[in-house]
Design an enzyme around this catalytic site. Structure first.
Site, PDB file in Angstrom:
ATOM      1  N   ARG A 164       4.648  11.180  -2.496  1.00 13.56           N
ATOM      2  CA  ARG A 164       4.400  10.917  -1.085  1.00 13.56           C
ATOM      3  C   ARG A 164       5.641  11.221  -0.254  1.00 13.56           C
ATOM      4  NH1 ARG A 164       4.631   4.728   1.146  1.00 13.56           N
ATOM      5  NH2 ARG A 164       3.831   5.201   3.205  1.00 13.56           N
ATOM      6  N   HIS A 207      12.699  -2.076   2.540  1.00  4.69           N
ATOM      7  CA  HIS A 207      12.114  -0.802   2.964  1.00  4.69           C
ATOM      8  C   HIS A 207      12.997   0.328   2.463  1.00  4.69           C
ATOM      9  CE1 HIS A 207       9.131  -2.842   5.213  1.00  4.69           C
ATOM     10  NE2 HIS A 207      10.075  -3.604   5.742  1.00  4.69           N
ATOM     11  N   ASN A 265       8.190  -5.237  -0.731  1.00  5.53           N
ATOM     12  CA  ASN A 265       8.031  -4.108   0.185  1.00  5.53           C
ATOM     13  C   ASN A 265       6.557  -4.082   0.593  1.00  5.53           C
ATOM     14  OD1 ASN A 265       7.753  -1.741   1.576  1.00  5.53           O
ATOM     15  ND2 ASN A 265       8.945  -0.492   0.137  1.00  5.53           N
ATOM     16  N   ALA A 317       3.046  -0.506   5.053  1.00  6.52           N
ATOM     17  CA  ALA A 317       2.636  -0.559   6.459  1.00  6.52           C
ATOM     18  C   ALA A 317       2.147  -1.946   6.889  1.00  6.52           C
ATOM     19  CB  ALA A 317       1.550   0.485   6.720  1.00  6.52           C
ATOM     20  N   GLU A 376      12.768  -8.806   2.054  1.00 10.86           N
ATOM     21  CA  GLU A 376      11.935  -7.672   2.460  1.00 10.86           C
ATOM     22  C   GLU A 376      12.726  -6.380   2.238  1.00 10.86           C
ATOM     23  OE1 GLU A 376      10.760  -8.136   6.569  1.00 10.86           O
ATOM     24  OE2 GLU A 376      10.250  -6.013   6.743  1.00 10.86           O
ATOM     25  N   TYR A 422      10.843   9.305   1.200  1.00 10.63           N
ATOM     26  CA  TYR A 422      10.852   8.244   0.184  1.00 10.63           C
ATOM     27  C   TYR A 422      11.511   8.653  -1.131  1.00 10.63           C
ATOM     28  CZ  TYR A 422       7.607   6.059   3.449  1.00 10.63           C
ATOM     29  OH  TYR A 422       7.039   5.512   4.568  1.00 10.63           O
ATOM     30  N   ARG A 453      12.609   5.501  12.685  1.00 13.58           N
ATOM     31  CA  ARG A 453      11.323   6.206  12.615  1.00 13.58           C
ATOM     32  C   ARG A 453      10.448   5.849  13.827  1.00 13.58           C
ATOM     33  NH1 ARG A 453       8.890   5.481   6.843  1.00 13.58           N
ATOM     34  NH2 ARG A 453       7.633   7.255   7.559  1.00 13.58           N
ATOM     35  N   PRO A 462       0.789  -1.228   0.000  1.00 13.22           N
ATOM     36  CA  PRO A 462       0.000   0.000   0.000  1.00 13.22           C
ATOM     37  C   PRO A 462       0.825   1.284   0.000  1.00 13.22           C
ATOM     38  CG  PRO A 462      -0.136  -1.121   2.123  1.00 13.22           C
ATOM     39  CD  PRO A 462       0.513  -2.067   1.172  1.00 13.22           C
ATOM     40  N   ASN A 463       0.318   2.228  -0.754  1.00  9.37           N
ATOM     41  CA  ASN A 463       0.846   3.602  -0.850  1.00  9.37           C
ATOM     42  C   ASN A 463       2.132   3.716  -1.657  1.00  9.37           C
ATOM     43  OD1 ASN A 463      -1.242   4.865   0.772  1.00  9.37           O
ATOM     44  ND2 ASN A 463      -0.357   3.737   2.488  1.00  9.37           N
TER      45      ASN A 463
HETATM   46  C1  DQA Z   1       8.046   1.446   3.974  1.00  8.47           C
HETATM   47  C2  DQA Z   1       8.076   1.676   5.474  1.00  8.47           C
HETATM   48  C3  DQA Z   1       6.712   1.436   6.102  1.00  8.47           C
HETATM   49  O1  DQA Z   1       6.757   1.687   7.499  1.00  8.47           O
HETATM   50  C4  DQA Z   1       5.695   2.387   5.487  1.00  8.47           C
HETATM   51  O2  DQA Z   1       4.414   2.133   6.015  1.00  8.47           O
HETATM   52  C5  DQA Z   1       5.692   2.331   4.003  1.00  8.47           C
HETATM   53  C6  DQA Z   1       6.962   2.272   3.297  1.00  8.47           C
HETATM   54  C7  DQA Z   1       9.390   1.806   3.301  1.00  8.47           C
HETATM   55  O3  DQA Z   1       9.588   1.403   2.177  1.00  8.47           O
HETATM   56  O4  DQA Z   1      10.215   2.503   3.897  1.00  8.47           O
HETATM   57  O5  DQA Z   1       4.636   2.414   3.367  1.00  8.47           O
HETATM   58  O6  DQA Z   1       7.805   0.070   3.726  1.00  8.47           O
END
Ligand code: DQA
Length: 148
Positions: free
Chosen positions: A18, A100, A74, A77, A98, A23, A107, A10-11
């Site tokens: 964003r 990020h 990735n 959240a 995984e 990011y 954070r 998501p996102n």
């Molecule tokens: C993330 C880190 C997560 O905590 C966050 O919710 C994201 C992006 C990252 O790529 O740093 O959506 O996965």
């Protein structure tokens, strides 16, 4: 030919727009274009799926079995609380790295926990969008070693 699934949660479709201070300014399309060049260099196939929906990500993990050799994931959240995604990974027993983009450990405290990490072979955290490239390279190297 090795085949990898790159899965974004998501996102991550909002990359570039964003929170660019966290990011970066590259879009997801930019990142994937770069990753496709890396895959070509390494001689592997790459499929990309991004979804904001947990069930779609679960289905994608299930469907990866027998099609792809590993997953770069990735989970956004969902990382921090999706036992369903964790169980999906455990169910297919494919190697997952995984990723990020941000350094989740620097954070908010809720980002310090990953329920995905115990079923991943490793994590790449805080190296920006380059982390996807390191994950693809690491996964290919590992799969090539395992097939020797
Ligand atoms: C993330 C880190 C997560 O905590 C966050 O919710 C994201 C992006 C990252 O790529 O740093 O959506 O996965």
């Amino acid at each position: 030919m090795l085949s990898l699934l790159v899965l974004n949660g998501p996102n991550l479709n909002m990359l570039g727009k964003r929170e660019p201070d966290v990011y970066g300014s590259e879009t997801l399309e930019d990142v994937m274009a770069r990753l496709r060049r890396v895959a070509e260099e390494l001689g592997c196939r790459l499929e990309h799926i991004q979804s904001n929906h947990e069930g779609v990500l679960i289905d994608a993990i299930h469907q990866a079995k027998g099609v792809h050799h590993g997953i770069v994931f990735n989970p956004g959240a969902f990382t921090h609380y999706s036992y369903a995604l964790r169980d999906a990974i455990a169910a297919v027993s494919l190697p997952v790295i995984e990723v990020h983009i941000s350094n989740v450990h620097a954070r908010e405290p809720f980002r310090h926990t990953s329920v995905i990490a115990p079923v991943a072979i490793g994590q790449i955290v805080g190296l920006g969008t380059d982390g996807y490239e390191w994950a693809v390279r690491a996964l290919v190297r590992r799969l090539e070693r395992a097939s020797r």
